[in-house]
Design an enzyme around this catalytic site. Structure first.
Site, short mmCIF file in Angstrom:
data_model
loop_
_atom_site.label_atom_id
_atom_site.label_comp_id
_atom_site.label_asym_id
_atom_site.label_seq_id
_atom_site.Cartn_x
_atom_site.Cartn_y
_atom_site.Cartn_z
N TYR A 1 2.81 9.93 0.06
CA TYR A 1 3.95 9.27 0.84
C TYR A 1 5.32 9.64 0.39
O TYR A 1 6.34 9.24 0.91
CB TYR A 1 3.59 7.73 1.02
CG TYR A 1 2.48 7.20 1.56
CD1 TYR A 1 1.70 8.18 2.30
CD2 TYR A 1 2.12 5.72 1.51
CE1 TYR A 1 0.51 7.75 2.83
CE2 TYR A 1 0.95 5.59 1.96
CZ TYR A 1 -0.16 6.27 2.78
OH TYR A 1 -1.08 5.96 3.36
N ASP B 1 0.67 -1.04 0.26
CA ASP B 1 0.09 -0.11 0.09
C ASP B 1 0.90 1.36 -0.01
O ASP B 1 1.61 1.45 1.06
CB ASP B 1 -0.86 0.09 1.34
CG ASP B 1 -1.81 1.14 1.39
OD1 ASP B 1 -2.86 1.04 0.62
OD2 ASP B 1 -1.39 2.49 2.12
N HIS C 1 -8.10 9.03 -1.89
CA HIS C 1 -7.35 9.01 -0.62
C HIS C 1 -8.06 9.57 0.78
O HIS C 1 -8.26 8.97 1.97
CB HIS C 1 -5.91 9.84 -0.28
CG HIS C 1 -4.79 9.35 0.50
ND1 HIS C 1 -3.68 9.22 0.07
CD2 HIS C 1 -5.08 8.83 1.74
CE1 HIS C 1 -3.02 9.09 1.20
NE2 HIS C 1 -3.88 8.56 2.37
N LYS D 1 -2.75 6.09 -4.54
CA LYS D 1 -4.02 6.63 -3.89
C LYS D 1 -3.87 8.11 -4.67
O LYS D 1 -2.89 8.68 -4.75
CB LYS D 1 -4.19 6.93 -2.47
CG LYS D 1 -4.18 5.58 -1.51
CD LYS D 1 -4.25 5.72 -0.12
CE LYS D 1 -3.83 4.47 0.38
NZ LYS D 1 -2.67 4.55 1.08
P1 NDP Z 1 0.61 1.08 11.94
O1 NDP Z 1 -0.38 0.73 13.02
O2 NDP Z 1 0.98 0.14 10.95
O3 NDP Z 1 1.82 1.15 12.96
C1 NDP Z 1 3.25 1.42 12.54
C2 NDP Z 1 4.18 1.88 13.55
O4 NDP Z 1 4.17 0.63 14.54
C3 NDP Z 1 5.62 1.92 13.35
O5 NDP Z 1 5.90 2.96 14.21
C4 NDP Z 1 6.32 0.74 13.51
O6 NDP Z 1 7.63 0.87 13.85
C5 NDP Z 1 5.51 0.03 14.79
N1 NDP Z 1 5.30 -1.30 14.70
C6 NDP Z 1 5.26 -1.98 13.59
N2 NDP Z 1 5.16 -3.53 13.84
C7 NDP Z 1 5.48 -3.56 15.25
C8 NDP Z 1 5.47 -4.47 15.97
N3 NDP Z 1 5.53 -5.89 15.92
N4 NDP Z 1 5.78 -4.17 17.48
C9 NDP Z 1 5.68 -2.93 17.93
N5 NDP Z 1 5.55 -1.71 17.02
C10 NDP Z 1 5.49 -2.23 15.72
O7 NDP Z 1 0.44 2.44 11.41
P2 NDP Z 1 0.40 3.00 9.98
O8 NDP Z 1 -0.15 4.76 10.24
O9 NDP Z 1 1.54 3.23 9.30
O10 NDP Z 1 -0.67 2.29 9.10
C11 NDP Z 1 -0.45 1.26 8.41
C12 NDP Z 1 -0.36 1.63 6.85
O11 NDP Z 1 -1.76 2.10 6.58
C13 NDP Z 1 0.32 2.98 6.47
O12 NDP Z 1 1.67 2.90 6.47
C14 NDP Z 1 -0.30 3.40 5.02
O13 NDP Z 1 0.14 2.38 4.29
C15 NDP Z 1 -1.83 3.14 5.62
N6 NDP Z 1 -2.43 4.36 6.07
C16 NDP Z 1 -3.39 4.88 5.05
C17 NDP Z 1 -4.07 6.31 5.83
C18 NDP Z 1 -5.01 6.54 4.66
O14 NDP Z 1 -5.54 7.88 4.82
N7 NDP Z 1 -5.57 5.87 3.91
C19 NDP Z 1 -3.57 6.87 6.78
C20 NDP Z 1 -2.53 6.24 7.78
C21 NDP Z 1 -1.98 4.85 7.20
P3 NDP Z 1 8.88 0.66 13.18
O15 NDP Z 1 8.47 0.87 11.77
O16 NDP Z 1 10.00 1.39 13.47
O17 NDP Z 1 9.11 -0.85 13.17
#
Ligand code: NDP
Length: 262
Positions: free
Chosen positions: A49, A44, A107, A74
């Site tokens: 981004y 995604d 989006h 998006k």
């Molecule tokens: P997530 O809920 O996926 O969380 C990501 C965070 O969690 C990062 O800081 C990561 O740290 C940490 N993390 C990942 N795995 C673990 C684990 N196993 N244990 C502890 N911490 C963990 O947040 P996102 O907001 O990034 O959402 C996911 C995706 O959804 C986005 O990347 C994007 O593609 C999409 N999205 C879409 C939106 C929209 O408006 N359509 C808005 C927001 C997100 P680290 O990377 O340091 O491991």
């Protein structure tokens, strides 16, 4: 990991990899490559981004065949309008350097209903040409979906919304509306961006199930019929997060997690 069938007959993986906050270049290329190696088949991204080039590069250089990878990008509201949406799509495709996209999403609904509807018309045209296999929306609430269904014959295949235990109650109306209309919900920020994983409730269930807190909340999203798309830049976490298809949460644990939002 099983596929799910969208309302247009296209198959979509039931779990995906998010790329928001992964920097263009090495970071996003390495993380997406790691995800593909770990078994993720849905990636995604979004124009906003600023990492579509790296996502495309990782997809193209992977040994996984292109047709087995489901790529989403998006349309940003700044590009709303019929012609500008067509142009924004072309630009995304050029940055990704792919021949087609699997799923193109609006989006955010934005504030201008006319421009939102014009943009959806552009997406239906792109879809008709086969440049994207499916189209959908993101952050649409019930009112936006009702408006779309009144003004277009094309039902979105997907609605990507924030979905995790802490927001469950708030999102129930849109979840139920989408289930009624066969619109698949993709769960974004399914890990609450890492913030809600320390709660005693989540940790207790994780300990009892011999799983990690992240795996518990991802499994919760799956059992609600949604497609979670967690993001991580950390190889061990990328692998940990997808290991959620060999256990099940009880109805009681599901309810306990649901209640985190009340
Ligand atoms: P997530 O809920 O996926 O969380 C990501 C965070 O969690 C990062 O800081 C990561 O740290 C940490 N993390 C990942 N795995 C673990 C684990 N196993 N244990 C502890 N911490 C963990 O947040 P996102 O907001 O990034 O959402 C996911 C995706 O959804 C986005 O990347 C994007 O593609 C999409 N999205 C879409 C939106 C929209 O408006 N359509 C808005 C927001 C997100 P680290 O990377 O340091 O491991």
């Amino acid at each position: 990991m099983p596929d799910i069938k969208l309302n247009n007959g296209v198959k979509m993986p039931s779990f995906g990899f998010g790329t928001w906050n992964l920097a263009e270049g090495e970071e996003v290329i390495n993380s997406v490559s790691e995800a593909l190696n770990a078994g993720y088949r849905l990636i995604d991204t979004a124009r906003i981004y600023s990492n579509e080039r790296g996502v495309g590069q990782a997809v193209r250089k992977s040994i996984v065949p292109r047709e087995e990878i489901f790529v989403t990008t998006k349309l940003w509201p700044g590009d709303f309008g019929f012609d500008s949406a067509l142009q924004a799509f072309d630009e995304s495709l050029n940055r990704l350097r792919l021949e087609y996209i699997d799923l193109y999403l609006v989006h955010w609904p934005g504030h201008d209903a006319n421009r939102r509807q014009e943009s959806w018309r552009a997406l239906t045209e792109i879809n008709g040409k086969g440049l994207t296999k499916s189209i959908g929306v993101s952050n649409y609430m019930v009112e936006h979906l009702e408006e779309l269904l009144e003004t277009s014959n094309v039902v979105p295949a997907v609605n990507q919304i924030e979905f995790h235990p802490y927001i469950y109650n708030e999102q129930r109306p849109v979840l139920e509306f989408c289930q009624q209309h066969k619109i698949v919900i993709e769960a974004y920020s399914p890990l609450t961006q890492g913030r809600g994983l320390d709660s005693i409730t989540v940790r207790d269930i994780a300990e009892r199930m011999d799983r990690t807190p992240a795996q518990v909340v991802l499994r919760w999203a799956i059992q609600h019929g949604t497609v979670p798309i967690p993001k991580s830049a950390t190889p061990e976490r990328i692998r940990e997060n997808i290991e959620v298809f060999d256990f099940e949460l009880s109805a009681e644990d599901m309810k306990t997690l649901d209640e985190l939002s009340s």
